[in-house]
Design an enzyme around this catalytic site. Structure first.
Site, PDB file in Angstrom:
ATOM      1  N   LEU A 149       0.815  -1.206   0.058  1.00 29.03           N
ATOM      2  CA  LEU A 149      -0.058  -0.016   0.011  1.00 29.03           C
ATOM      3  C   LEU A 149       1.062   1.179  -0.107  1.00 29.03           C
ATOM      4  CD1 LEU A 149      -2.668  -0.641   2.627  1.00 29.03           C
ATOM      5  CD2 LEU A 149      -3.200  -0.336   0.182  1.00 29.03           C
ATOM      6  N   ASP A 150       0.583   2.173  -0.795  1.00 33.39           N
ATOM      7  CA  ASP A 150       1.265   3.500  -0.734  1.00 33.39           C
ATOM      8  C   ASP A 150       1.265   4.226   0.442  1.00 33.39           C
ATOM      9  OD1 ASP A 150       1.733   3.156  -3.650  1.00 33.39           O
ATOM     10  OD2 ASP A 150       0.096   4.794  -4.009  1.00 33.39           O
ATOM     11  N   LEU A 151       2.243   4.995   0.666  1.00 33.12           N
ATOM     12  CA  LEU A 151       2.499   5.794   2.000  1.00 33.12           C
ATOM     13  C   LEU A 151       1.245   6.314   2.472  1.00 33.12           C
ATOM     14  CD1 LEU A 151       4.681   6.592   4.098  1.00 33.12           C
ATOM     15  CD2 LEU A 151       5.066   8.601   3.084  1.00 33.12           C
TER      16      LEU A 151
END
Length: 342
Positions: free
Chosen positions: A52-54
């Protein structure tokens, strides 16, 4: 001490953690592994089933020991997301971290009606190729496209196949305002559920002329949005019951407030839900959707609400997984044996 560790060593398996905003997937993995080592020993093996992206939140499936061998099921399996869009503004990265590239000065999004948006969604759902964003973790000769383009290049990753099995509009500030204005002018009876009280079910009708965006949520969404008690299996029959369920999910820290009925949308905000194959970029879908009805958009927030069979209701909250060594029973309860993953 070693004997005690062996006694408390849990079986291999997988379990879903809720990843909060501001942490990378590897950050979560490292923190969780550090806690596990306190009662499992330093030899514990840990991996995850899909980055998952930041800035994204939601389900991060984690494999423990032999559970790492079945993580490909989650890496390659379908995932469902709920996304919050900011209409009228496009950025180079297609999210809130990027530089503004286009602005809809005429605010076309304010006049886009339900049929227009629904038709755009149906057209996008049928696409089988997607061009990833220039700012992505995909690599060219071992270097991320995001790193290459931040140095002044303008390289676009090549299109790649995707499958979009579900794509729906769940809420829209502008469309809800239109519906309320129409109801008010025609003096029609409106639902008791307001935009601040409920999340709408997905729009599935090919001709949704009578569909309202402020109807009560369906049971699937209740389960996805973090209910963990017995009440999560029963559809609330009143705004107060739904409100209580969302408060419970927020208190547990397994649903961001923007994705609940507790936060009404502004006129330039829209919420969508997408189930897609691995490697699909929801921010690209958001941008393409807005452009298809004459405006722009970028992603304000994204949460993964389902990964294969796991939903937010199954997740260990950040408070739970960062203190898992203090409550091993919670870990045992959440762990799913590898042989049950099919």
């Amino acid at each position: 001490l070693e004997e005690r560790r062996k006694m408390h060593r849990p079986p291999s398996g997988v379990l879903p953690l809720f990843k909060p905003e501001g942490f990378t997937s590897n950050d979560v993995l490292a923190k969780f592994k550090g806690r596990l080592r306190r009662f499992m020993g330093r030899d514990v093996k840990v991996g995850h089933g899909g980055t998952l992206d930041l800035s994204a939140t939601g389900i991060l499936v984690v494999g423990i020991n032999d559970g790492c061998k079945v993580l490909s099921h989650f890496l390659n399996g379908p995932k469902r997301y709920r996304a919050l869009l900011k209409l009228g503004i496009e950025t180079d990265s297609m999210d809130r971290e990027g530089k503004i590239t286009h602005i809809d000065e005429n605010k076309v999004y304010a006049s886009a009606d339900l049929d227009t948006v629904q038709n755009a969604i149906l057209a996008l759902k049928s696409k089988t190729l997607q061009t990833p964003p220039r700012f992505s973790a995909l690599k060219l000769a071992g270097v991320r496209y995001s790193d290459i383009n931040r140095k002044g290049s303008d390289l676009q990753p090549p299109p790649r196949p995707v499958t979009i099995s579900h794509f729906s509009l769940t809420r829209s500030g502008a469309i809800l305002a239109q519906q309320r204005a129409q109801s008010s002018s025609s003096k029609l009876c409106t639902s008791s559920y307001s935009a601040s009280e409920s999340i709408s079910p997905p729009i599935t009708s090919p001709n949704p002329t009578n569909h309202r965006l402020d109807t009560p949520p369906e049971i699937l969404e209740i389960e996805q949005l973090g209910g963990r008690s017995s009440s999560s299996s029963v559809r609330p029959h009143s705004p107060s019951a739904w409100h209580d369920l969302m408060e419970e999910a927020l208190e547990r820290g397994v649903v961001p407030k923007w994705a609940t009925n507790l936060r009404p949308l502004a006129a330039d905000e829209m919420e969508i839900e997408v189930e897609c194959s691995s490697g699909t970029y929801v921010r690209v879908l958001a941008s393409d959707l807005a452009r298809s009805f004459g405006t722009y958009a970028h992603l304000l927030a994204l949460t993964r609400v389902q990964s294969c069979g796991f939903t937010l209701a199954n997740c260990l909250s950040p408070t739970e997984w960062t203190t898992i060594d203090e409550n091993p029973d919670l870990f045992f309860d959440a762990l799913c044996p590898p042989h049950l993953i099919t």
